[in-house]
Design a protein around this motif. Structure first.
Motif, PDB file in Angstrom:
ATOM      1  N   LEU A   1       0.635  -1.207  -0.077  1.00  0.00           N
ATOM      2  CA  LEU A   1       0.068   0.015   0.143  1.00  0.00           C
ATOM      3  C   LEU A   1       0.832   1.461   0.078  1.00  0.00           C
ATOM      4  CD1 LEU A   1      -2.638  -1.137   2.713  1.00  0.00           C
ATOM      5  CD2 LEU A   1      -3.043  -0.879   0.097  1.00  0.00           C
ATOM      6  N   GLN A   2       2.036   0.977   0.143  1.00  0.00           N
ATOM      7  CA  GLN A   2       3.115   2.086   0.228  1.00  0.00           C
ATOM      8  C   GLN A   2       2.871   3.226  -1.042  1.00  0.00           C
ATOM      9  OE1 GLN A   2       4.702   3.500   2.529  1.00  0.00           O
ATOM     10  NE2 GLN A   2       4.554   1.829   3.952  1.00  0.00           N
ATOM     11  N   ASN A   3       2.640   2.601  -2.182  1.00  0.00           N
ATOM     12  CA  ASN A   3       2.812   3.301  -3.491  1.00  0.00           C
ATOM     13  C   ASN A   3       1.279   3.985  -3.613  1.00  0.00           C
ATOM     14  OD1 ASN A   3       5.470   2.626  -4.145  1.00  0.00           O
ATOM     15  ND2 ASN A   3       4.761   0.668  -5.256  1.00  0.00           N
ATOM     16  N   ASN A   4       0.496   3.580  -2.941  1.00  0.00           N
ATOM     17  CA  ASN A   4      -1.078   4.261  -2.920  1.00  0.00           C
ATOM     18  C   ASN A   4      -1.355   5.083  -1.673  1.00  0.00           C
ATOM     19  OD1 ASN A   4      -3.522   4.630  -4.281  1.00  0.00           O
ATOM     20  ND2 ASN A   4      -4.505   3.149  -2.872  1.00  0.00           N
ATOM     21  N   ILE A   5      -0.284   5.733  -1.052  1.00  0.00           N
ATOM     22  CA  ILE A   5      -0.505   6.324   0.287  1.00  0.00           C
ATOM     23  C   ILE A   5      -1.245   7.794  -0.095  1.00  0.00           C
ATOM     24  CG2 ILE A   5       1.852   7.590   0.160  1.00  0.00           C
ATOM     25  CD1 ILE A   5       1.993   7.058   3.157  1.00  0.00           C
ATOM     26  N   GLN A   6      -1.023   8.532  -1.127  1.00  0.00           N
ATOM     27  CA  GLN A   6      -1.748   9.518  -1.654  1.00  0.00           C
ATOM     28  C   GLN A   6      -3.065   9.176  -1.638  1.00  0.00           C
ATOM     29  OE1 GLN A   6      -0.105  11.744  -4.521  1.00  0.00           O
ATOM     30  NE2 GLN A   6       2.138  11.818  -3.898  1.00  0.00           N
ATOM     31  N   GLY A   7      -3.554   8.111  -2.161  1.00  0.00           N
ATOM     32  CA  GLY A   7      -4.950   7.683  -2.434  1.00  0.00           C
ATOM     33  C   GLY A   7      -5.506   7.628  -1.351  1.00  0.00           C
ATOM     34  N   LEU A   8      -4.904   6.694  -0.385  1.00  0.00           N
ATOM     35  CA  LEU A   8      -5.325   6.241   0.882  1.00  0.00           C
ATOM     36  C   LEU A   8      -5.610   7.661   1.680  1.00  0.00           C
ATOM     37  CD1 LEU A   8      -5.803   4.350   3.133  1.00  0.00           C
ATOM     38  CD2 LEU A   8      -3.699   4.186   3.599  1.00  0.00           C
ATOM     39  N   LEU A   9      -4.673   8.541   1.645  1.00  0.00           N
ATOM     40  CA  LEU A   9      -4.816   9.701   2.562  1.00  0.00           C
ATOM     41  C   LEU A   9      -5.935  10.686   2.237  1.00  0.00           C
ATOM     42  CD1 LEU A   9      -3.890  11.618   4.747  1.00  0.00           C
ATOM     43  CD2 LEU A   9      -2.104  12.606   3.398  1.00  0.00           C
TER      44      LEU A   9
ATOM     45  N   ASN B   1      -8.681   9.769   0.508  1.00  0.00           N
ATOM     46  CA  ASN B   1      -9.957   9.002   0.856  1.00  0.00           C
ATOM     47  C   ASN B   1     -10.239   9.235   2.349  1.00  0.00           C
ATOM     48  OD1 ASN B   1     -10.289   8.165  -1.984  1.00  0.00           O
ATOM     49  ND2 ASN B   1      -9.354   5.957  -1.388  1.00  0.00           N
ATOM     50  N   THR B   2      -9.411   9.100   3.183  1.00  0.00           N
ATOM     51  CA  THR B   2      -9.460   9.152   4.418  1.00  0.00           C
ATOM     52  C   THR B   2     -10.008  10.740   4.811  1.00  0.00           C
ATOM     53  OG1 THR B   2      -8.003   7.569   4.973  1.00  0.00           O
ATOM     54  CG2 THR B   2      -8.700   8.914   6.862  1.00  0.00           C
ATOM     55  N   LEU B   3      -9.260  11.938   4.272  1.00  0.00           N
ATOM     56  CA  LEU B   3      -9.505  13.136   4.591  1.00  0.00           C
ATOM     57  C   LEU B   3     -10.748  13.468   3.810  1.00  0.00           C
ATOM     58  CD1 LEU B   3      -6.111  14.536   3.755  1.00  0.00           C
ATOM     59  CD2 LEU B   3      -7.028  14.304   6.105  1.00  0.00           C
ATOM     60  N   GLU B   4     -11.084  12.867   2.786  1.00  0.00           N
ATOM     61  CA  GLU B   4     -12.322  13.452   2.254  1.00  0.00           C
ATOM     62  C   GLU B   4     -13.686  12.658   3.078  1.00  0.00           C
ATOM     63  OE1 GLU B   4     -13.898  13.199  -2.358  1.00  0.00           O
ATOM     64  OE2 GLU B   4     -13.445  11.283  -1.453  1.00  0.00           O
ATOM     65  N   ALA B   5     -13.444  11.436   3.794  1.00  0.00           N
ATOM     66  CA  ALA B   5     -14.596  11.081   4.498  1.00  0.00           C
ATOM     67  C   ALA B   5     -14.424  11.679   5.789  1.00  0.00           C
ATOM     68  CB  ALA B   5     -14.160   9.462   4.936  1.00  0.00           C
ATOM     69  N   ILE B   6     -13.648  12.610   6.450  1.00  0.00           N
ATOM     70  CA  ILE B   6     -13.526  13.253   7.633  1.00  0.00           C
ATOM     71  C   ILE B   6     -14.002  14.534   7.256  1.00  0.00           C
ATOM     72  CG2 ILE B   6     -11.877  14.885   9.001  1.00  0.00           C
ATOM     73  CD1 ILE B   6      -9.919  12.610   9.069  1.00  0.00           C
ATOM     74  N   GLU B   7     -13.949  15.184   6.172  1.00  0.00           N
ATOM     75  CA  GLU B   7     -14.614  16.392   5.774  1.00  0.00           C
ATOM     76  C   GLU B   7     -15.881  16.188   5.610  1.00  0.00           C
ATOM     77  OE1 GLU B   7     -12.754  19.941   3.086  1.00  0.00           O
ATOM     78  OE2 GLU B   7     -13.217  18.312   2.022  1.00  0.00           O
TER      79      GLU B   7
ATOM     80  N   ARG C   1      -5.851  17.712  -2.738  1.00  0.00           N
ATOM     81  CA  ARG C   1      -6.385  18.501  -4.042  1.00  0.00           C
ATOM     82  C   ARG C   1      -8.051  18.281  -3.887  1.00  0.00           C
ATOM     83  NH1 ARG C   1      -2.836  15.663  -8.665  1.00  0.00           N
ATOM     84  NH2 ARG C   1      -0.876  17.072  -8.220  1.00  0.00           N
ATOM     85  N   GLY C   2      -8.631  19.585  -3.673  1.00  0.00           N
ATOM     86  CA  GLY C   2      -9.967  19.531  -3.446  1.00  0.00           C
ATOM     87  C   GLY C   2     -10.524  19.557  -2.298  1.00  0.00           C
ATOM     88  N   LEU C   3      -9.662  19.485  -1.246  1.00  0.00           N
ATOM     89  CA  LEU C   3     -10.340  19.418   0.005  1.00  0.00           C
ATOM     90  C   LEU C   3      -9.777  20.789   0.708  1.00  0.00           C
ATOM     91  CD1 LEU C   3      -9.005  15.852   0.995  1.00  0.00           C
ATOM     92  CD2 LEU C   3     -11.438  16.685   0.558  1.00  0.00           C
ATOM     93  N   HIS C   4     -10.458  21.820   0.145  1.00  0.00           N
ATOM     94  CA  HIS C   4      -9.936  23.124   0.545  1.00  0.00           C
ATOM     95  C   HIS C   4      -9.835  23.621   2.012  1.00  0.00           C
ATOM     96  CE1 HIS C   4      -9.462  23.957  -3.627  1.00  0.00           C
ATOM     97  NE2 HIS C   4     -10.596  23.676  -3.834  1.00  0.00           N
ATOM     98  N   SER C   5     -10.972  22.876   2.549  1.00  0.00           N
ATOM     99  CA  SER C   5     -11.120  23.357   3.999  1.00  0.00           C
ATOM    100  C   SER C   5     -10.171  22.870   5.001  1.00  0.00           C
ATOM    101  CB  SER C   5     -12.602  23.210   4.685  1.00  0.00           C
ATOM    102  OG  SER C   5     -12.932  21.564   4.520  1.00  0.00           O
ATOM    103  N   LEU C   6      -9.524  21.768   4.577  1.00  0.00           N
ATOM    104  CA  LEU C   6      -8.616  20.815   5.512  1.00  0.00           C
ATOM    105  C   LEU C   6      -7.338  21.474   5.197  1.00  0.00           C
ATOM    106  CD1 LEU C   6      -9.732  17.189   5.124  1.00  0.00           C
ATOM    107  CD2 LEU C   6      -9.566  18.578   7.041  1.00  0.00           C
TER     108      LEU C   6
END
Length: 306
Positions: A16-24, A26-32, A66-71
């Motif tokens: 999963l190391q190569n997909n860390i950006q996507g993982l982060l 998705n997690t931040l999007e869920a938080i927002e 990207r796209g998570l401006h408030s965060l």
């Protein structure tokens, strides 16, 4: 209500190391999107690769915003080579903002490990709740839940290794507010009694009201026992006493006195002894600490004169 969120990406599976950006992302999007865990501050804890610059590590993760401006304005990426270094940095950030209610989002297998670090580096002032990190790879869904995976069972040896890691890290930290200073009284004979009064310099307690040579930890303070223990170790090295033979009064703002060798009261503001190789101590703030020395009987005492 949750005041801060900590996302632990420190030790992801290799696939999963190569997909860390996507993982982060998705997690931040869920938080927002989820108001139930809305928080003013979000900290992402990740491993700093050997030979890499911290700035480079942080920039590597920024595309996930990207796209998570408030965060963007309330997220900080904390990179370090060890878990204790990363978590201690996060603790400093929480203390700077006086935040105490934290949601930790992490892989299930890291939960028991993280709880050991938290038990040692934090006090009951903080409240932690844990949530499984929803891990999704390119090829399959690896959504983790407490029902699907057992947490990592830590042995006593594992816990001891974590304690050693924490101790070594704290010992490596620079002294704060200047060098450790010990004031001595000309009234107490140095050839009989090793004595002194500490100042507020030379320890590692960074919390302003306690800095830096704090020697007292309680459930109502943010300085944990491990930090106080490191301050005491540094003081013992500078003053020349054995920290294992260190005894401080149990403050009650009353008039009870403990005589070493006799039954110890539950609480007492004074302590006396005629034993050799023993260090007695009393705290002082608005209440004055007083030292007593009897060179004839070779007895000494310390009192918190509240």
């Amino acid at each position: 209500m949750v005041e801060a969120i900590l996302i632990d990406l420190f030790s992801l599976p290799a696939n999963l190391q190569n997909n860390i950006q996507g993982l982060l992302h998705n997690t931040l999007e869920a938080i927002e999107k989820c108001s139930a865990i809305h928080a003013p501050c979000v900290y992402v804890m990740c491993c700093q690769r050997q030979g890499s610059e911290r700035k480079d590590e942080q920039e590597f993760l920024l595309p996930a915003l990207r796209g998570l401006h408030s965060l963007k304005r309330r997220l900080e990426v904390v990179c370090a080579q060890t878990t204790v270094a990363a978590l201690y940095t996060v603790k400093q950030r929480l203390d700077e903002k006086d935040l105490s209610i934290i949601k930790v989002i992490l892989p299930t297998l890291r939960k028991d490990l993280m709880k050991v670090y938290i038990d040692h580096l934090f006090t009951p002032v903080y409240q932690f709740e844990f949530e499984d990190l929803q891990v999704i790879s390119d090829s399959e869904s690896l959504q983790e839940s407490g029902h699907q995976h057992e947490g990592q069972v830590l042995s006593s040896q594992d816990v001891a290794l974590i304690q050693s890691e924490i101790q070594m890290y704290l010992e490596s930290l620079p002294s704060l507010k200047g060098e450790l200073t010990i004031l001595r009284s000309s009234l107490i004979p140095d050839d009989i009694f090793l004595h002194g009064f500490t100042t507020r310099t030379g320890g590692i307690s960074y919390i302003p009201t306690l800095s830096s040579c704090n020697l007292f930890s309680s459930s109502k303070r943010r300085d944990p026992q491990v930090v106080v223990k490191e301050n005491l170790r540094r003081l013992a090295n500078a003053a020349g006493f054995n920290p294992e033979a260190f005894h401080r009064v149990k403050v009650d703002h009353a008039n009870a006195v403990c005589i070493m060798g006799k039954t110890e009261p539950d609480n007492y503001d004074g302590i006396v002894t005629d034993q050799k190789g023993v260090t007695l101590a009393a705290p002082g703030a608005d209440c004055i600490p007083v030292l007593f020395a009897d060179p004839v009987r070779r007895a000494c005492g310390a009192a918190h004169s509240g």
